[in-house]
Scaffold this motif. Structure first.
Motif, mmCIF file in Angstrom:
data_model
loop_
_atom_site.group_PDB
_atom_site.id
_atom_site.type_symbol
_atom_site.label_atom_id
_atom_site.label_comp_id
_atom_site.label_asym_id
_atom_site.label_seq_id
_atom_site.Cartn_x
_atom_site.Cartn_y
_atom_site.Cartn_z
ATOM 1 N N ARG A 117 50.182 -43.131 -125.258
ATOM 2 C CA ARG A 117 49.860 -43.568 -126.626
ATOM 3 C C ARG A 117 49.572 -42.353 -127.518
ATOM 4 N NH1 ARG A 117 46.456 -45.954 -123.353
ATOM 5 N NH2 ARG A 117 44.577 -45.345 -124.523
ATOM 6 N N THR A 118 50.343 -41.293 -127.294
ATOM 7 C CA THR A 118 50.030 -39.988 -127.891
ATOM 8 C C THR A 118 51.214 -39.394 -128.650
ATOM 9 O OG1 THR A 118 48.344 -39.471 -126.241
ATOM 10 C CG2 THR A 118 49.390 -37.603 -127.329
ATOM 11 N N THR A 119 50.919 -38.813 -129.801
ATOM 12 C CA THR A 119 51.869 -38.011 -130.575
ATOM 13 C C THR A 119 51.255 -36.625 -130.771
ATOM 14 O OG1 THR A 119 52.846 -39.886 -131.758
ATOM 15 C CG2 THR A 119 52.999 -37.735 -132.821
ATOM 16 N N ILE A 120 52.043 -35.590 -130.515
ATOM 17 C CA ILE A 120 51.560 -34.213 -130.672
ATOM 18 C C ILE A 120 52.518 -33.456 -131.582
ATOM 19 C CG2 ILE A 120 50.955 -32.061 -129.498
ATOM 20 C CD1 ILE A 120 50.552 -33.689 -126.933
ATOM 21 N N VAL A 121 51.969 -32.791 -132.574
ATOM 22 C CA VAL A 121 52.754 -31.923 -133.456
ATOM 23 C C VAL A 121 52.368 -30.483 -133.154
ATOM 24 C CG1 VAL A 121 53.241 -31.251 -135.840
ATOM 25 C CG2 VAL A 121 52.890 -33.668 -135.263
ATOM 26 N N LYS A 122 53.361 -29.677 -132.825
ATOM 27 C CA LYS A 122 53.149 -28.236 -132.639
ATOM 28 C C LYS A 122 54.103 -27.510 -133.570
ATOM 29 C CE LYS A 122 53.044 -24.442 -129.235
ATOM 30 N NZ LYS A 122 53.779 -23.433 -130.045
ATOM 31 N N LEU A 123 53.552 -26.798 -134.529
ATOM 32 C CA LEU A 123 54.342 -25.990 -135.450
ATOM 33 C C LEU A 123 54.089 -24.526 -135.128
ATOM 34 C CD1 LEU A 123 53.548 -28.013 -138.703
ATOM 35 C CD2 LEU A 123 55.481 -28.300 -137.127
ATOM 36 N N SER A 124 55.129 -23.714 -135.241
ATOM 37 C CA SER A 124 55.014 -22.350 -134.707
ATOM 38 C C SER A 124 55.861 -21.357 -135.491
ATOM 39 C CB SER A 124 55.478 -22.321 -133.236
ATOM 40 O OG SER A 124 54.999 -23.426 -132.507
ATOM 41 N N ALA A 125 55.527 -20.106 -135.305
ATOM 42 C CA ALA A 125 56.367 -18.985 -135.738
ATOM 43 C C ALA A 125 56.702 -18.186 -134.486
ATOM 44 C CB ALA A 125 55.644 -18.135 -136.769
ATOM 45 N N ASP A 126 57.422 -18.845 -133.581
ATOM 46 C CA ASP A 126 57.794 -18.252 -132.286
ATOM 47 C C ASP A 126 59.062 -17.430 -132.497
ATOM 48 O OD1 ASP A 126 57.898 -17.650 -129.629
ATOM 49 O OD2 ASP A 126 58.464 -19.659 -128.954
ATOM 50 N N LEU A 127 58.896 -16.313 -133.205
ATOM 51 C CA LEU A 127 60.054 -15.542 -133.670
ATOM 52 C C LEU A 127 60.718 -14.744 -132.552
ATOM 53 C CD1 LEU A 127 58.554 -14.268 -137.049
ATOM 54 C CD2 LEU A 127 59.795 -16.398 -136.565
ATOM 55 N N LYS A 128 59.922 -14.318 -131.583
ATOM 56 C CA LYS A 128 60.462 -13.569 -130.441
ATOM 57 C C LYS A 128 59.914 -14.205 -129.169
ATOM 58 C CE LYS A 128 60.738 -9.193 -132.994
ATOM 59 N NZ LYS A 128 60.271 -7.774 -133.059
ATOM 60 N N PRO A 129 60.602 -15.263 -128.684
ATOM 61 C CA PRO A 129 60.079 -16.003 -127.527
ATOM 62 C C PRO A 129 59.651 -15.075 -126.402
ATOM 63 C CG PRO A 129 62.020 -17.083 -128.393
ATOM 64 C CD PRO A 129 61.902 -15.782 -129.132
ATOM 65 N N GLY A 130 58.411 -15.278 -125.956
ATOM 66 C CA GLY A 130 57.853 -14.401 -124.938
ATOM 67 C C GLY A 130 58.091 -14.882 -123.522
ATOM 68 N N TYR A 131 58.960 -15.875 -123.358
ATOM 69 C CA TYR A 131 59.266 -16.397 -122.027
ATOM 70 C C TYR A 131 60.743 -16.155 -121.745
ATOM 71 C CZ TYR A 131 54.670 -18.470 -122.343
ATOM 72 O OH TYR A 131 53.314 -18.646 -122.474
ATOM 73 N N PRO A 132 61.082 -15.824 -120.490
ATOM 74 C CA PRO A 132 62.429 -15.364 -120.149
ATOM 75 C C PRO A 132 63.553 -16.297 -120.592
ATOM 76 C CG PRO A 132 60.944 -15.045 -118.298
ATOM 77 C CD PRO A 132 60.177 -15.809 -119.327
ATOM 78 N N ASP A 133 63.379 -17.623 -120.439
ATOM 79 C CA ASP A 133 64.458 -18.543 -120.805
ATOM 80 C C ASP A 133 64.122 -19.296 -122.086
ATOM 81 O OD1 ASP A 133 62.398 -19.976 -119.770
ATOM 82 O OD2 ASP A 133 63.624 -21.309 -118.526
ATOM 83 N N GLY A 134 63.369 -18.660 -122.977
ATOM 84 C CA GLY A 134 62.941 -19.322 -124.192
ATOM 85 C C GLY A 134 61.662 -20.109 -123.948
ATOM 86 N N SER A 135 61.149 -20.729 -125.003
ATOM 87 C CA SER A 135 59.840 -21.369 -124.917
ATOM 88 C C SER A 135 59.889 -22.881 -124.759
ATOM 89 C CB SER A 135 59.022 -21.029 -126.174
ATOM 90 O OG SER A 135 58.842 -19.623 -126.289
ATOM 91 N N HIS A 136 61.071 -23.480 -124.776
ATOM 92 C CA HIS A 136 61.140 -24.942 -124.792
ATOM 93 C C HIS A 136 60.563 -25.565 -123.528
ATOM 94 C CE1 HIS A 136 63.305 -24.588 -128.450
ATOM 95 N NE2 HIS A 136 64.404 -24.111 -127.907
ATOM 96 N N ARG A 137 60.934 -25.041 -122.366
ATOM 97 C CA ARG A 137 60.474 -25.647 -121.118
ATOM 98 C C ARG A 137 58.967 -25.492 -120.939
ATOM 99 N NH1 ARG A 137 62.114 -22.928 -116.939
ATOM 100 N NH2 ARG A 137 61.616 -24.584 -115.460
#
Length: 418
Positions: free
Chosen positions: A365-385
């Motif tokens: 029963r949850t909605t989460i909004v995450k807004l970001s300025a992830d300009l240089k993803p700090g994770y090897p395969d991007g930040s989505h996972r």
């Protein structure tokens, strides 16, 4: 006196076309309250310097946009019992510190709602409670919602209608034979190409997006391959405008923002002609992004009013064909109607470049909004996972906290009766 009336009608017509600011309609010679306003800038939406984090929170002041007013009956979310988000979460067999993750992904806003109430809200510079943040491609899910509204109202007859049924100018082009459903599922058969976004930007700046769409060539059979082509939702925008007889901003203002109680103005990027760019380019405050998630969490209904049909919402957030399964889609998530599906049957999310998310977990029963300025993803395969792992962990926390809150209330009542 006759000349004055004629001039006034000409002015109202120009306003309705969006050329002179606020758009109004005239009924019996009386103007209704203005709904939308075009704001021209020297910079095209695609030419904004997004290497600066502050640009994502200020796009409406940098690029040409159309502004939509808040609802005449804004409905702020109520506050619920505050929660503490988890200190760490598991990702690929490792524990990740939440604080490190939020910093590493350039988080500007984190908003958590459970049962429609705000349970957690945090903003970091350059974000803020009143900052209109650019959702980038997360805005595609808003395009999907508008198609759903038009379908329910009969403006669009069927998702299996071809594009050229609504747009005579696309007839004969490869895009003409593509269906609305195939556009929604990113399965048009068109090639994306290495320079797709710069080419779309150039066409938007020149006012030649129609020519761009007519020139696109099919490389696979429509409906057989999921290929993330930004031109698909742009074409859907043209279909919406033709089907409804309104500008997209006017239709969105009247049929979405007004009934769901938009709190603050909304903005859409436009091209040189004033056409809304529906491949992205929406700017809202975090709480208004949450309205889209909540609308879908409630199967398209808001305060007892059905805005989008439940069937359209179910199809939008489900894997409807093998080529849309996580195994076949680039980000290893399922794909619906311009919505991403991290775990089919359990959750879904709008998702945009630089780390924009409107994540919905109906079971929690949850909605989460995450807004970001992830300009240089700090994770090897991007930040989505890793972001999906974090959002799932937060959603799980809301359920536990809700149980604890209910338990606490029960004990309070029980102790008072002893």
């Amino acid at each position: 006196m006759t000349d004055l009336r004629l001039n006034r009608r000409a002015l109202m017509g120009a306003l309705a076309a969006g050329g002179l600011g606020w758009s109004s309609t005239s009924v019996a010679g009386t103007a209704s309250p203005p709904r939308t306003r075009i704001i021209r800038r020297d910079t095209n939406y695609f030419a904004v310097d997004y290497s600066k984090p502050e640009s994502l929170g200020n796009t409406q002041n940098l690029a040409s946009v159309v502004e939509m007013r808040p609802s005449s009956r804004p409905r702020p979310f109520a506050d619920g019992a505050p929660i503490r988000i988890p200190d760490r979460f598991e990702f690929d067999g490792q524990l990740v510190e939440m604080a490190e993750f939020l910093g590493k992904t350039g988080t500007s806003a984190l908003l958590v709602l459970t049962d429609g109430k705000v349970r957690y809200e945090e903003y970091r510079s350059p974000g803020g409670r009143e900052v209109h943040w650019n959702a980038m491609s997360a805005g595609k899910s808003l395009t999907s919602a508008m198609v759903g509204i038009a379908l329910r109202q009969g403006k669009i007859a069927s998702l299996d209608d071809r594009a050229d049924k609504y747009l005579p100018w696309i007839a004969g082009a490869d895009y003409g034979a593509v269906t609305i459903r195939q556009l929604l599922q990113m399965s048009s058969g068109m090639a994306r190409g290495d320079r797709e976004v710069p080419n779309i930007g150039a066409a938007a700046a020149a006012g030649t997006l129609r020519d761009y769409l007519r020139a696109q060539k099919r490389v696979t059979t429509p409906g057989s391959v999921n290929e993330y082509v930004n031109a698909n939702p742009i074409l859907l925008g043209y279909i919406l405008a033709a089907a409804t007889g309104k500008t997209i901003a006017e239709y969105m203002q009247d049929e979405l923002w007004e009934p769901i109680g938009l709190e603050r103005p909304a903005y859409l990027a436009i091209d040189k002609t004033g056409m809304e760019i529906m491949g992205g380019g929406v700017m809202l405050i975090a709480r208004d992004y949450a309205r889209l998630g909540e609308l879908y969490r409630h199967n398209g209904a808001w305060s007892g009013r059905q805005i989008i049909s439940p069937q359209f919402v179910r199809e939008s957030t489900a894997v409807m064909a093998p080529h849309l399964s996580p195994e076949q889609v680039d980000l290893k998530m399922g794909y619906g109607y311009l919505w991403w599906i991290p775990e089919p049957g359990k959750d879904f999310s709008a998702l945009g470049h630089f780390g924009q998310y409107v994540y919905v977990n109906p079971a929690r029963r949850t909605t989460i909004v995450k807004l970001s300025a992830d300009l240089k993803p700090g994770y090897p395969d991007g930040s989505h996972r890793v972001t999906m792992a974090a959002l799932k962990a937060i959603a799980a926390t809301t359920a536990w906290s809700t149980w604890l809150s209910a338990e606490s209330r029960w004990r309070t009542r029980h102790d008072s009766n002893v």
